[in-house]
Write an enzyme that holds these catalytic residues in place. Structure first.
Site, PDB file in Angstrom:
ATOM      1  CE1 TYR A 141      68.366  55.046  24.338  1.00 33.39           C
ATOM      2  CE2 TYR A 141      69.037  55.865  22.183  1.00 33.39           C
ATOM      3  CZ  TYR A 141      69.220  55.003  23.257  1.00 33.39           C
ATOM      4  OH  TYR A 141      70.257  54.095  23.230  1.00 33.39           O
ATOM      5  CE  LYS A 145      71.368  56.010  26.029  1.00 36.07           C
ATOM      6  NZ  LYS A 145      72.039  55.191  27.054  1.00 36.07           N
TER       7      LYS A 145
HETATM    8  P1  NAP Z   1      68.702  45.781  26.242  1.00 37.62           P
HETATM    9  O1  NAP Z   1      69.163  44.545  25.563  1.00 37.62           O
HETATM   10  O2  NAP Z   1      67.283  46.202  26.138  1.00 37.62           O
HETATM   11  O3  NAP Z   1      69.144  45.684  27.776  1.00 37.62           O
HETATM   12  C1  NAP Z   1      68.838  46.742  28.656  1.00 37.62           C
HETATM   13  C2  NAP Z   1      69.427  46.444  30.001  1.00 37.62           C
HETATM   14  O4  NAP Z   1      69.136  47.527  30.890  1.00 37.62           O
HETATM   15  C3  NAP Z   1      68.876  45.181  30.618  1.00 37.62           C
HETATM   16  O5  NAP Z   1      69.894  44.534  31.312  1.00 37.62           O
HETATM   17  C4  NAP Z   1      67.824  45.716  31.579  1.00 37.62           C
HETATM   18  O6  NAP Z   1      67.699  44.802  32.638  1.00 37.62           O
HETATM   19  C5  NAP Z   1      68.489  46.998  32.056  1.00 37.62           C
HETATM   20  N1  NAP Z   1      67.555  47.997  32.580  1.00 37.62           N
HETATM   21  C6  NAP Z   1      66.603  48.679  31.901  1.00 37.62           C
HETATM   22  N2  NAP Z   1      65.964  49.514  32.714  1.00 37.62           N
HETATM   23  C7  NAP Z   1      66.516  49.363  33.947  1.00 37.62           C
HETATM   24  C8  NAP Z   1      66.275  49.951  35.209  1.00 37.62           C
HETATM   25  N3  NAP Z   1      65.323  50.896  35.396  1.00 37.62           N
HETATM   26  N4  NAP Z   1      67.036  49.556  36.255  1.00 37.62           N
HETATM   27  C9  NAP Z   1      67.991  48.612  36.101  1.00 37.62           C
HETATM   28  N5  NAP Z   1      68.271  48.027  34.923  1.00 37.62           N
HETATM   29  C10 NAP Z   1      67.533  48.391  33.855  1.00 37.62           C
HETATM   30  O7  NAP Z   1      69.521  47.056  25.733  1.00 37.62           O
HETATM   31  P2  NAP Z   1      70.974  47.195  25.093  1.00 37.62           P
HETATM   32  O8  NAP Z   1      70.785  47.356  23.630  1.00 37.62           O
HETATM   33  O9  NAP Z   1      71.899  46.193  25.618  1.00 37.62           O
HETATM   34  O10 NAP Z   1      71.341  48.639  25.658  1.00 37.62           O
HETATM   35  C11 NAP Z   1      72.291  48.852  26.686  1.00 37.62           C
HETATM   36  C12 NAP Z   1      72.692  50.313  26.661  1.00 37.62           C
HETATM   37  O11 NAP Z   1      73.248  50.624  25.380  1.00 37.62           O
HETATM   38  C13 NAP Z   1      71.531  51.283  26.868  1.00 37.62           C
HETATM   39  O12 NAP Z   1      71.946  52.367  27.648  1.00 37.62           O
HETATM   40  C14 NAP Z   1      71.214  51.745  25.457  1.00 37.62           C
HETATM   41  O13 NAP Z   1      70.622  53.012  25.440  1.00 37.62           O
HETATM   42  C15 NAP Z   1      72.599  51.755  24.847  1.00 37.62           C
HETATM   43  N6  NAP Z   1      72.601  51.696  23.391  1.00 37.62           N
HETATM   44  C16 NAP Z   1      72.087  50.612  22.738  1.00 37.62           C
HETATM   45  C17 NAP Z   1      72.099  50.604  21.337  1.00 37.62           C
HETATM   46  C18 NAP Z   1      71.576  49.454  20.533  1.00 37.62           C
HETATM   47  O14 NAP Z   1      71.506  49.585  19.290  1.00 37.62           O
HETATM   48  N7  NAP Z   1      71.237  48.339  21.118  1.00 37.62           N
HETATM   49  C19 NAP Z   1      72.607  51.708  20.634  1.00 37.62           C
HETATM   50  C20 NAP Z   1      73.103  52.784  21.346  1.00 37.62           C
HETATM   51  C21 NAP Z   1      73.111  52.766  22.715  1.00 37.62           C
HETATM   52  P3  NAP Z   1      66.321  44.141  33.117  1.00 37.62           P
HETATM   53  O15 NAP Z   1      65.340  44.145  32.023  1.00 37.62           O
HETATM   54  O16 NAP Z   1      66.734  42.803  33.590  1.00 37.62           O
HETATM   55  O17 NAP Z   1      65.981  45.063  34.193  1.00 37.62           O
END
Ligand code: NAP
Length: 234
Positions: A141, A145
């Protein structure tokens, strides 16, 4: 005037909050995710696996046919497949790189072509503070990133002369499905955050909205940590 905004991973978590932010501003939001789910008020939602180049290209083409050139593209879809590097399978490594880095490139490339023709646009990648702080169990990851930052900063230079901005928002720990699995560890991590709390998806959405606004027209190639101070000083 309402803008054409594409948000990947808009079915839940940060992506859904970002989509809701733009919907509240009156923009036409096209939501992309594997499930095809989307917050109420999206102009369209499409089921797409961002790791599949041809699917992303076709979906963005459909969105352009419906709503015209993409004005804002939020590249947010991402996954984790954690494990210590010595025991990490090839599949765990590849799945994360394929979605978080390849998928980001495919999405930005598809949206950029229409922005270049229109000579305006904002691309915002959702990165992470992981590459700055290093996270055991997240070599895949953090590598994806980190790659995203190189991608964004190179694109920023490629399209700056066309008035297109390309930036990265790097969240710390945010309360979504992605972090639910952490259980009690999330309290431990919260204790490391100077502001003393985990972020909410809306904390990230507001900053994305700012970078897509006219207030940020002169910001490009930036990596903006939105992390309550977790990566402070790095
Ligand atoms: P999440 O709640 O797990 O949601 C992930 C989203 O990505 C869902 O809408 C999922 O949709 C979609 N997704 C995953 N794989 C996909 C694929 N192959 N094609 C199309 N859509 C896909 O995650 P989140 O925490 O909101 O994270 C969103 C972003 O923020 C990510 O890039 C993550 O790395 C980043 N981020 C998150 C955190 C954190 O603490 N949460 C911290 C730093 C960065 P479906 O399941 O409906 O496909």
């Amino acid at each position: 005037m309402s803008r054409h905004v594409i948000v990947t991973g808009a079915s839940r978590g940060i992506g859904a909050a970002v989509a809701e932010h733009f919907i509240a501003l009156g923009d036409h939001v096209v939501a992309l995710s594997r499930s095809g789910a989307a917050p109420e008020g999206c102009a369209a939602s499409l089921s797409v696996d961002v790791a599949q180049s041809e699917q992303v290209t076709a979906a963005v083409k459909d969105a352009i046919a419906l709503f015209g050139p993409v004005e804002v593209c939020v590249v947010n879809a991402g996954i984790t497949r954690d494990g210590l590097a010595m025991r990490m399978s090839d599949e765990q490594w590849r799945d994360v790189l394929a979605t978080d880095l390849d998928g980001a490139f495919y999405t930005a490339r598809a949206a950029m072509a229409s922005m270049v023709r229109a000579r305006q646009g904002s691309i915002i990648f959702i990165g992470s503070v992981s590459p700055f702080i290093g996270v055991p169990g997240q070599a895949n990851y953090a590598a994806a990133k980190a790659g995203l930052m190189g991608l964004a900063r190179s694109l920023a230079k490629e399209v700056a002369s066309r008035s297109i901005t390309v930036n990265v928002v790097a969240p710390g720990l945010v309360d979504t499905d992605m972090t639910t699995d952490l259980g009690p560890a999330s309290d431990e991590m919260a204790a490391m955050i100077p502001m003393g709390r985990i972020g909410a998806p809306s904390d990230i959405a507001g900053v994305v909205g700012f970078l897509a606004s006219n207030h940020a027209r002169y910001i490009t190639g930036a990596v903006l940590a939105v992390d309550g101070g977790l990566a402070l000083g790095l």
